[in-house]
Scaffold this motif. Structure first.
Motif, PDB file in Angstrom:
ATOM      1  N   GLY A 472       0.786  -1.238   0.000  1.00  0.00           N
ATOM      2  CA  GLY A 472       0.000   0.000   0.000  1.00  0.00           C
ATOM      3  C   GLY A 472       0.811   1.276   0.000  1.00  0.00           C
ATOM      4  O   GLY A 472       0.283   2.356   0.302  1.00  0.00           O
ATOM      5  N   ALA A 473       2.081   1.179  -0.384  1.00  0.00           N
ATOM      6  CA  ALA A 473       2.934   2.377  -0.381  1.00  0.00           C
ATOM      7  C   ALA A 473       2.430   3.468  -1.321  1.00  0.00           C
ATOM      8  O   ALA A 473       2.441   4.655  -0.943  1.00  0.00           O
ATOM      9  N   PRO A 474       1.975   3.148  -2.553  1.00  0.00           N
ATOM     10  CA  PRO A 474       1.515   4.232  -3.443  1.00  0.00           C
ATOM     11  C   PRO A 474       0.344   5.024  -2.858  1.00  0.00           C
ATOM     12  O   PRO A 474       0.307   6.257  -2.969  1.00  0.00           O
ATOM     13  N   VAL A 475      -0.592   4.328  -2.232  1.00  0.00           N
ATOM     14  CA  VAL A 475      -1.735   5.024  -1.619  1.00  0.00           C
ATOM     15  C   VAL A 475      -1.256   5.911  -0.477  1.00  0.00           C
ATOM     16  O   VAL A 475      -1.674   7.073  -0.343  1.00  0.00           O
ATOM     17  N   LEU A 476      -0.358   5.374   0.348  1.00  0.00           N
ATOM     18  CA  LEU A 476       0.202   6.152   1.459  1.00  0.00           C
ATOM     19  C   LEU A 476       0.912   7.398   0.940  1.00  0.00           C
ATOM     20  O   LEU A 476       0.739   8.500   1.487  1.00  0.00           O
ATOM     21  N   LEU A 477       1.681   7.251  -0.117  1.00  0.00           N
ATOM     22  CA  LEU A 477       2.422   8.393  -0.656  1.00  0.00           C
ATOM     23  C   LEU A 477       1.496   9.427  -1.279  1.00  0.00           C
ATOM     24  O   LEU A 477       1.775  10.633  -1.220  1.00  0.00           O
ATOM     25  N   CYS A 478       0.404   8.986  -1.876  1.00  0.00           N
ATOM     26  CA  CYS A 478      -0.597   9.937  -2.380  1.00  0.00           C
ATOM     27  C   CYS A 478      -1.170  10.765  -1.232  1.00  0.00           C
ATOM     28  O   CYS A 478      -1.281  11.990  -1.316  1.00  0.00           O
ATOM     29  N   GLN A 479      -1.540  10.079  -0.166  1.00  0.00           N
ATOM     30  CA  GLN A 479      -2.090  10.773   1.000  1.00  0.00           C
ATOM     31  C   GLN A 479      -1.059  11.743   1.577  1.00  0.00           C
ATOM     32  O   GLN A 479      -1.392  12.872   1.959  1.00  0.00           O
ATOM     33  N   TYR A 480       0.173  11.294   1.645  1.00  0.00           N
ATOM     34  CA  TYR A 480       1.258  12.118   2.179  1.00  0.00           C
ATOM     35  C   TYR A 480       1.456  13.361   1.307  1.00  0.00           C
ATOM     36  O   TYR A 480       1.597  14.483   1.823  1.00  0.00           O
ATOM     37  N   PHE A 481       1.471  13.175  -0.016  1.00  0.00           N
ATOM     38  CA  PHE A 481       1.649  14.295  -0.939  1.00  0.00           C
ATOM     39  C   PHE A 481       0.536  15.325  -0.753  1.00  0.00           C
ATOM     40  O   PHE A 481       0.797  16.533  -0.654  1.00  0.00           O
ATOM     41  N   LEU A 482      -0.702  14.860  -0.703  1.00  0.00           N
ATOM     42  CA  LEU A 482      -1.843  15.778  -0.582  1.00  0.00           C
ATOM     43  C   LEU A 482      -1.798  16.530   0.741  1.00  0.00           C
ATOM     44  O   LEU A 482      -2.116  17.728   0.799  1.00  0.00           O
ATOM     45  N   TYR A 483      -1.368  15.844   1.794  1.00  0.00           N
ATOM     46  CA  TYR A 483      -1.270  16.479   3.110  1.00  0.00           C
ATOM     47  C   TYR A 483      -0.160  17.532   3.120  1.00  0.00           C
ATOM     48  O   TYR A 483      -0.339  18.647   3.614  1.00  0.00           O
ATOM     49  N   ARG A 484       0.990  17.171   2.541  1.00  0.00           N
ATOM     50  CA  ARG A 484       2.106  18.118   2.481  1.00  0.00           C
ATOM     51  C   ARG A 484       1.766  19.302   1.557  1.00  0.00           C
ATOM     52  O   ARG A 484       2.210  20.418   1.786  1.00  0.00           O
ATOM     53  N   TRP A 485       0.989  19.030   0.521  1.00  0.00           N
ATOM     54  CA  TRP A 485       0.637  20.121  -0.389  1.00  0.00           C
ATOM     55  C   TRP A 485      -0.180  21.185   0.334  1.00  0.00           C
ATOM     56  O   TRP A 485       0.027  22.385   0.115  1.00  0.00           O
ATOM     57  N   GLU A 486      -1.077  20.772   1.195  1.00  0.00           N
ATOM     58  CA  GLU A 486      -1.880  21.729   1.963  1.00  0.00           C
ATOM     59  C   GLU A 486      -0.983  22.593   2.844  1.00  0.00           C
ATOM     60  O   GLU A 486      -1.215  23.793   3.000  1.00  0.00           O
ATOM     61  N   ILE A 487       0.039  21.997   3.412  1.00  0.00           N
ATOM     62  CA  ILE A 487       0.989  22.760   4.234  1.00  0.00           C
ATOM     63  C   ILE A 487       1.770  23.736   3.356  1.00  0.00           C
ATOM     64  O   ILE A 487       1.980  24.900   3.704  1.00  0.00           O
ATOM     65  N   PHE A 488       2.176  23.262   2.179  1.00  0.00           N
ATOM     66  CA  PHE A 488       2.984  24.089   1.276  1.00  0.00           C
ATOM     67  C   PHE A 488       2.226  25.332   0.815  1.00  0.00           C
ATOM     68  O   PHE A 488       2.802  26.420   0.725  1.00  0.00           O
ATOM     69  N   VAL A 489       0.948  25.182   0.516  1.00  0.00           N
ATOM     70  CA  VAL A 489       0.179  26.312  -0.028  1.00  0.00           C
ATOM     71  C   VAL A 489      -0.481  27.154   1.061  1.00  0.00           C
ATOM     72  O   VAL A 489      -1.139  28.144   0.756  1.00  0.00           O
ATOM     73  N   SER A 490      -0.274  26.762   2.338  1.00  0.00           N
ATOM     74  CA  SER A 490      -0.958  27.482   3.421  1.00  0.00           C
ATOM     75  C   SER A 490      -0.372  28.871   3.659  1.00  0.00           C
ATOM     76  O   SER A 490      -0.994  29.717   4.292  1.00  0.00           O
ATOM     77  N   ASN A 491       0.884  29.090   3.189  1.00  0.00           N
ATOM     78  CA  ASN A 491       1.558  30.396   3.356  1.00  0.00           C
ATOM     79  C   ASN A 491       1.795  30.773   4.804  1.00  0.00           C
ATOM     80  O   ASN A 491       2.008  31.928   5.125  1.00  0.00           O
ATOM     81  N   THR A 492       1.757  29.787   5.702  1.00  0.00           N
ATOM     82  CA  THR A 492       2.058  30.086   7.112  1.00  0.00           C
ATOM     83  C   THR A 492       3.328  29.389   7.559  1.00  0.00           C
ATOM     84  O   THR A 492       3.728  29.508   8.704  1.00  0.00           O
ATOM     85  N   ASP A 493       3.965  28.653   6.653  1.00  0.00           N
ATOM     86  CA  ASP A 493       5.151  27.908   7.052  1.00  0.00           C
ATOM     87  C   ASP A 493       6.397  28.789   7.019  1.00  0.00           C
ATOM     88  O   ASP A 493       6.449  29.791   6.344  1.00  0.00           O
ATOM     89  N   THR A 494       7.405  28.377   7.779  1.00  0.00           N
ATOM     90  CA  THR A 494       8.677  29.093   7.801  1.00  0.00           C
ATOM     91  C   THR A 494       9.488  28.701   6.571  1.00  0.00           C
ATOM     92  O   THR A 494       9.146  27.767   5.846  1.00  0.00           O
ATOM     93  N   LEU A 495      10.593  29.416   6.344  1.00  0.00           N
ATOM     94  CA  LEU A 495      11.442  29.123   5.193  1.00  0.00           C
ATOM     95  C   LEU A 495      11.978  27.694   5.269  1.00  0.00           C
ATOM     96  O   LEU A 495      11.992  26.964   4.268  1.00  0.00           O
ATOM     97  N   THR A 496      12.408  27.282   6.470  1.00  0.00           N
ATOM     98  CA  THR A 496      12.938  25.926   6.632  1.00  0.00           C
ATOM     99  C   THR A 496      11.879  24.895   6.326  1.00  0.00           C
ATOM    100  O   THR A 496      12.107  23.919   5.606  1.00  0.00           O
TER     101      THR A 496
END
Length: 716
Positions: A472-496
């Motif tokens: 089930g790695a591909p499904v897990l990685l899809c979920q991980y990507f979508l979750y990280r994408w929300e963080i990336f576009v939130s504009n509240t994260d630090t540079l690091t």
């Protein structure tokens, strides 16, 4: 003046020290400063002699309060016949006495004296008993404050760290007390200490490093134990302390040592490697041999500890194992350097073999113990270092790695679910507190992030890919990507955080590209990829203008085009606004990569990579070519796409570009990429065919050697 609160006699203390009791009564009844001063002299004499207990100290405070000590500390005049600092010394002694009570040590009236204590320890000139006593009292107050729950924060915020550093560097009276306090503050609030006093702490580190290099007795080993506390998170390769530290460690680790002497040296070496990689090791033959020795020691220690599987022993050595892991990771970096490595090629080959044996032990440990100790930080550290190895080497230990993959995916999923629970809880707390969002720090338990580079390699190979899909790695990685994408576009994260998340997203895209090519049925079978497709369609238009994210843009555009080939029947791709917006953005990404450029003489026009793409081109070049191929494959699948190409002006621009530049300046791969697009457009659309013909398409096909385009146009 004295407090008017009554003093309840302590019968036990009174019977032992009637003089002290009389002094307390005088303090209570004193009508002027002279009487109170005389009584305080006797009280402080008793306090220094250790003749009073905690109850009596509290009674002294109840009698005196803070007002009189405050006046003593600020007084500039000394009584006739007394030393210059008599009043201040008395005030400090009283405060030192009060601070033995934890409640008083955290009192605001004591905390606001921290600058006074700092000044005493860093500027008071020792030499006579009174000055030394003042310094001792100041240190006693600082120690008492630090022992309170919020004490370290108060000390750091009020400038104690620079004062302690100055006191230690001067090596005057009490410098050993300053050193102990510094160690304590670095343990309690390391990040804040370095944030507020970097220059001062580096001064201490420079002194310590020289002492460490010169010491030839047990002092060397004692310093080795404590020096890691003074290594900052990041060290410049030019830092003054590095050469003495290297020489000191070389003298230890090239000698015959007991385990108790060697282990602190390995930990210090790991701290330096974390702070500046291998830059702390001197270049040349001696440095090369030392680094090989250091790496070998770390690998042997890992093998000896993890192969035996004595869990109690492993638990006891976790800190040492973590240090060895850091040194192993540094060794991996050196072995994979093409230029500027400390190691010769023969040394690299030998070290890779030694590393392989050590990682065999890590894999053995994880297989036997991993599922039994899922919450153990050492399991996470072991998965992380294995991820660093897999990022560079998947050909060795292949059988062992394949056997371990089910555990790695299970562990990664468990850590990911834990992250989502923690973030959800934090978000709820923020909303209850009236905050719209929270700063999303880098999740320290993100096992997937460290495994991603290795998974990128493994998904390109048949056997490990099959295991990953079944687990089930591909499904897990899809979920991980979508979750990280929300963080990336939130504009509240630090540079690091942003950089870390962006790197993870790009590596996920690489893995998905592998799966699109090698397991296309999976893409249409798993629902998560349709959700991923929706995210790619919506995201590329807003991502494209952000040139600082060109690498991620290239990954998203290319992955979206490749997936579109496999999901062409998906409703979300049937001429929806999102799909048209995605393809418009993909066209711009592909079209803007190359421009015509006139040479310095102004005589020859050549094709070159666009200035906005040039810096990222080495990283995105292959993605651009793959994107061109994928776009060409999409043209016959989406009937509206040729019209979009015409509307965007790309076809006209491409033909004009080919007509303007010298054919010899266009790379053969680029010619093939352009030909693929032109052929598919000519076959799929009459308007596109006519546009190509109007721009001397047949002539250019001949000039550029585009045989397929020439044939296509000739047939029309």
């Amino acid at each position: 003046m004295a407090s008017n609160s009554g003093i309840v006699p302590d019968d036990g203390e009174s019977s032992k020290n009637p003089t002290l009791e009389r002094c307390l009564n005088v303090l209570r009844d004193a009508s002027n400063d002279s009487e109170q001063f005389a009584a305080l002299l006797l009280v402080t004499k008793a306090a220094k002699a250790g003749e009073i207990n905690s109850k009596t100290r509290r009674r002294i405070f109840d009698a005196v309060g803070f007002t009189f000590p405050n006046r003593l500390l600020t007084s500039k005049d000394a009584p006739e016949g007394c030393t210059q600092h008599t009043f201040q010394a008395l005030g400090l002694t009283l405060l030192a006495c009060f601070c033995t009570d934890p409640d008083l040590a955290r009192h605001p009236q004591v905390l606001n004296k921290i600058p006074v204590f700092n000044d005493v320890i860093s500027t008071c000139k020792p030499g006579d008993a009174s000055c030394n006593a003042m310094i001792d009292d100041a240190y006693q107050c600082l120690r008492a404050i630090m022992a309170t729950p919020k004490g370290p924060r108060e000390l750091v915020n009020r400038g104690t760290v620079p004062a302690l550093c100055r006191a230690y560097v001067k090596h005057g009276y009490g410098f050993d007390q300053a050193f102990k306090l510094l160690v304590g503050l670095l343990i309690a609030a390391e990040a804040k200490c370095w944030q507020r006093a970097t220059v001062d702490l580096m001064g201490v580190l420079n002194v310590l490093s020289l002492e460490f290099q010169k010491a030839e007795d047990m002092t060397k080993f004692q310093l080795c134990e404590v020096l890691p506390r003074f290594i900052p998170p990041l060290l410049s390769p030019n830092a003054e302390c590095l050469l003495p530290l290297y020489r000191g460690l070389a003298s230890i680790l090239t000698s015959k040592l007991s385990t108790s002497q060697r282990d602190p040296a390995l930990k210090l070496a790991a701290c330096l490697s974390q702070a500046c990689g291998s830059e702390w090791i001197q270049g040349g033959g001696a440095g090369s041999k030392f680094f090989a020795l250091l790496s070998n020691l770390a690998c042997v220690e890992v093998r000896l500890t993890l192969e035996e599987l004595d869990l109690a022993e492993v638990d006891k050595k976790q800190e040492l194992m973590a240090a060895c892991y850091v040194l192993m990771e540094t060794a991996i970096v050196e072995c994979t350097k093409e230029k500027g490595s400390l190691l010769l090629e023969t040394q690299k080959v030998q070290l890779v073999g030694i590393l392989e044996e050590a990682f065999g032990a890590v894999i053995h440990y994880l297989r036997q113990v991993g599922r039994k100790k899922l919450d153990d930080p050492f399991i996470f550290a072991s998965v992380r270092i294995l991820g660093a190895w897999l990022a560079e080497e998947t050909s060795s230990l292949k059988q062992e790695i394949c056997d371990l993959l089910p555990f790695l995916i299970y562990y990664a999923k468990m850590r990911f679910e834990e992250e989502k629970r923690v973030r959800s809880s934090l978000q709820q707390e923020a909303e209850q507190a009236g905050q719209s969002s929270i700063q999303p720090p880098v999740w320290q338990g993100d096992a997937i992030r460290f495994l991603l580079p290795g998974l990128s390699h493994l998904t390109a190979e048949d056997r490990p890919r099959g295991i990953l899909i079944s687990e089930g790695a591909p499904v897990l990685l899809c979920q991980y990507f979508l979750y990280r994408w929300e963080i990336f576009v939130s504009n509240t994260d630090t540079l690091t955080t942003s950089t870390t998340v962006e790197t993870s997203l790009q590596t996920c895209c690489e893995i998905f590209l592998n799966l699109v090519v090698t397991a296309p049925d999976l893409i249409s079978r798993e629902d998560c990829f349709a959700t991923l497709m929706d995210t790619l369609l919506k995201s590329l238009p807003s991502l494209l203008p952000q040139r600082e994210h060109l690498g991620l843009t290239a990954n998203v555009a290319t992955l979206g085009l490749m997936m579109s080939k496999r999901l062409f029947a998906y409703p979300g791709l049937q001429g929806t606004p999102e799909s048209e917006g995605f393809f418009d953005a993909a066209i711009r990404f592909l079209a803007e990569a190359h421009v015509a450029q006139t040479d310095l003489d102004g005589e020859k026009v050549t094709m070159s990579v666009s200035p906005t793409y040039k810096a990222a081109w080495p990283a995105i070049r292959e993605l651009w070519f793959l994107g061109m191929q994928a776009f060409a494959s999409c043209v016959p699948l989406f009937l509206w796409l040729p019209q979009d190409v015409l509307r965007s002006g790309w076809l006209q621009e491409l033909l004009a570009l080919l007509g303007r530049v010298a054919p010899s300046s266009v790379d053969l791969e680029v010619v093939r990429a352009f030909q693929g697009i032109l052929v598919e457009l000519a076959r799929a659309s009459q308007p596109c065919l006519e546009m190509i013909q109007q721009h001397r398409g047949l002539e250019m096909a001949s000039l550029y050697g585009m045989a397929a385009l020439e044939q296509c146009l000739s047939e029309q």
